[in-house]
Scaffold this motif. Sequence first.
Motif, PDB file in Angstrom:
ATOM      1  N   ILE A  39     -14.304 -10.443  -3.512  1.00 47.26           N
ATOM      2  CA  ILE A  39     -14.118  -9.093  -2.989  1.00 47.26           C
ATOM      3  C   ILE A  39     -15.000  -8.966  -1.753  1.00 47.26           C
ATOM      4  O   ILE A  39     -16.224  -8.983  -1.847  1.00 47.26           O
ATOM      5  N   VAL A  40     -14.352  -8.875  -0.611  1.00 47.44           N
ATOM      6  CA  VAL A  40     -15.089  -8.936   0.652  1.00 47.44           C
ATOM      7  C   VAL A  40     -15.382  -7.554   1.227  1.00 47.44           C
ATOM      8  O   VAL A  40     -16.213  -7.424   2.135  1.00 47.44           O
ATOM      9  N   ARG A  41     -14.690  -6.546   0.697  1.00 47.94           N
ATOM     10  CA  ARG A  41     -14.940  -5.196   1.198  1.00 47.94           C
ATOM     11  C   ARG A  41     -14.421  -4.176   0.200  1.00 47.94           C
ATOM     12  O   ARG A  41     -13.412  -4.405  -0.463  1.00 47.94           O
ATOM     13  N   SER A  42     -15.114  -3.057   0.081  1.00 44.14           N
ATOM     14  CA  SER A  42     -14.702  -1.967  -0.796  1.00 44.14           C
ATOM     15  C   SER A  42     -14.832  -0.649  -0.039  1.00 44.14           C
ATOM     16  O   SER A  42     -15.686  -0.505   0.840  1.00 44.14           O
ATOM     17  N   GLY A  43     -13.968   0.290  -0.395  1.00 43.16           N
ATOM     18  CA  GLY A  43     -14.015   1.587   0.263  1.00 43.16           C
ATOM     19  C   GLY A  43     -13.088   2.563  -0.437  1.00 43.16           C
ATOM     20  O   GLY A  43     -12.705   2.365  -1.589  1.00 43.16           O
ATOM     21  N   ASP A  44     -12.704   3.601   0.291  1.00 40.44           N
ATOM     22  CA  ASP A  44     -11.765   4.565  -0.275  1.00 40.44           C
ATOM     23  C   ASP A  44     -10.365   4.279   0.255  1.00 40.44           C
ATOM     24  O   ASP A  44     -10.106   3.198   0.797  1.00 40.44           O
ATOM     25  N   VAL A  45      -9.472   5.241   0.133  1.00 44.29           N
ATOM     26  CA  VAL A  45      -8.074   5.010   0.496  1.00 44.29           C
ATOM     27  C   VAL A  45      -7.909   4.700   1.985  1.00 44.29           C
ATOM     28  O   VAL A  45      -6.928   4.064   2.392  1.00 44.29           O
ATOM     29  N   THR A  46      -8.864   5.094   2.809  1.00 45.36           N
ATOM     30  CA  THR A  46      -8.759   4.795   4.238  1.00 45.36           C
ATOM     31  C   THR A  46      -8.822   3.291   4.504  1.00 45.36           C
ATOM     32  O   THR A  46      -8.322   2.826   5.528  1.00 45.36           O
ATOM     33  N   LEU A  47      -9.421   2.536   3.595  1.00 41.84           N
ATOM     34  CA  LEU A  47      -9.462   1.082   3.754  1.00 41.84           C
ATOM     35  C   LEU A  47      -8.054   0.502   3.667  1.00 41.84           C
ATOM     36  O   LEU A  47      -7.700  -0.408   4.421  1.00 41.84           O
ATOM     37  N   ALA A  48      -7.242   1.030   2.757  1.00 44.78           N
ATOM     38  CA  ALA A  48      -5.861   0.578   2.646  1.00 44.78           C
ATOM     39  C   ALA A  48      -5.069   0.906   3.911  1.00 44.78           C
ATOM     40  O   ALA A  48      -4.226   0.121   4.356  1.00 44.78           O
ATOM     41  N   GLU A  49      -5.355   2.056   4.504  1.00 38.82           N
ATOM     42  CA  GLU A  49      -4.680   2.440   5.748  1.00 38.82           C
ATOM     43  C   GLU A  49      -5.065   1.499   6.879  1.00 38.82           C
ATOM     44  O   GLU A  49      -4.233   1.131   7.713  1.00 38.82           O
ATOM     45  N   ASN A  73       0.797  -1.224   0.000  1.00 38.77           N
ATOM     46  CA  ASN A  73       0.000   0.000   0.000  1.00 38.77           C
ATOM     47  C   ASN A  73       0.833   1.279   0.000  1.00 38.77           C
ATOM     48  O   ASN A  73       0.278   2.376  -0.065  1.00 38.77           O
ATOM     49  N   LYS A  74       2.163   1.159   0.010  1.00 40.26           N
ATOM     50  CA  LYS A  74       3.001   2.355  -0.110  1.00 40.26           C
ATOM     51  C   LYS A  74       2.825   3.030  -1.469  1.00 40.26           C
ATOM     52  O   LYS A  74       3.143   4.209  -1.629  1.00 40.26           O
ATOM     53  N   ILE A  75       2.320   2.274  -2.469  1.00 38.11           N
ATOM     54  CA  ILE A  75       2.088   2.901  -3.777  1.00 38.11           C
ATOM     55  C   ILE A  75       1.066   4.022  -3.671  1.00 38.11           C
ATOM     56  O   ILE A  75       1.019   4.917  -4.516  1.00 38.11           O
ATOM     57  N   LEU A  76       0.256   3.986  -2.616  1.00 35.35           N
ATOM     58  CA  LEU A  76      -0.787   4.995  -2.459  1.00 35.35           C
ATOM     59  C   LEU A  76      -0.216   6.356  -2.071  1.00 35.35           C
ATOM     60  O   LEU A  76      -0.938   7.335  -1.990  1.00 35.35           O
ATOM     61  N   ASN A  77       1.097   6.393  -1.833  1.00 33.12           N
ATOM     62  CA  ASN A  77       1.763   7.691  -1.666  1.00 33.12           C
ATOM     63  C   ASN A  77       1.893   8.417  -3.004  1.00 33.12           C
ATOM     64  O   ASN A  77       2.106   9.626  -3.033  1.00 33.12           O
ATOM     65  N   ILE A  93      -5.898  -1.660   6.489  1.00 33.13           N
ATOM     66  CA  ILE A  93      -5.210  -2.923   6.231  1.00 33.13           C
ATOM     67  C   ILE A  93      -3.758  -2.838   6.673  1.00 33.13           C
ATOM     68  O   ILE A  93      -3.213  -3.782   7.251  1.00 33.13           O
ATOM     69  N   GLU A  94      -3.135  -1.686   6.428  1.00 36.08           N
ATOM     70  CA  GLU A  94      -1.735  -1.524   6.819  1.00 36.08           C
ATOM     71  C   GLU A  94      -1.566  -1.666   8.325  1.00 36.08           C
ATOM     72  O   GLU A  94      -0.601  -2.270   8.801  1.00 36.08           O
ATOM     73  N   SER A  95      -2.512  -1.151   9.073  1.00 39.42           N
ATOM     74  CA  SER A  95      -2.375  -1.192  10.530  1.00 39.42           C
ATOM     75  C   SER A  95      -2.832  -2.518  11.135  1.00 39.42           C
ATOM     76  O   SER A  95      -2.280  -2.971  12.131  1.00 39.42           O
TER      77      SER A  95
END
Length: 246
Positions: A224-234, A205-209, A236-238
């Motif tokens: 696909i179990v979940r969809s959202g905006d960029v906060t979803l990637a954040e 998810n660093k590509i999102l920089n 997952i990272e945590s």
Amino acid sequence: MTSEIIKICNLKSSVEGQQILKGIDLDIKAGEIHVIMGPNGAGKSTLANVLMGHPAHKVDTGEVTFMGKDLLTMKVDERAKAGLFLSFQYPEEVPGVTVENFLRTAKKEVAGIMPMALSFKKELHSKMEMLNMDSKYLERYLNQGFSGGEKKKNEILQMAVLNPKLAILDETDSGLDIDAIRVVYESVQKLSKADNAILVITHYNKILNYITPDYVHVLVDGKIVRSGDVTLAEEIESKGYEKREW
């Protein structure tokens, strides 16, 4: 009204009798960037291969409409000519074919007419400058002796030249250092236009920089179990993918 590029409904597929995709639903419209994330073995690359028509992947059921046409009935070359592009995770080396000749021939196949040599070379130089690529690469054989970063930049160069309606980038960040990731994905962001769409498959998810998606999707165990905006990637990272109730 935003035009639809691709619509995937209940797509299931198998390899050698083992079902990998277990019901994918996904709509991508013009002007959108979608990112699919997920753990290893979830089916991310399988989805890319099925959409491009890889013969090892059998479609069990489902529908895929691309630019208003039934994608699943089209041959691989027909999909490419219709505007579908796949950037490979592991690009093949092609001895004896220079990068310039490959790109010019590919452009002819997609556009239906051979581009003029001088104007095409000028276009190539402009796009290579965007990717921080030396023009000497044009004289080298396709991917032969290229580093991982050079191969991935060459994939994005192909995308820039062919100008597809939908570009699928299958873990283009794999094997790249942080500088190459920045150059590649900043270039991908620049190639996002109002009349095309981009689907990025990644686990990094660093590509999102460097790229701003409209949607982030989580693919786990073929769905696909979940969809959202960029906060979803954040998220997952945590928290990661393991032991989660999706």
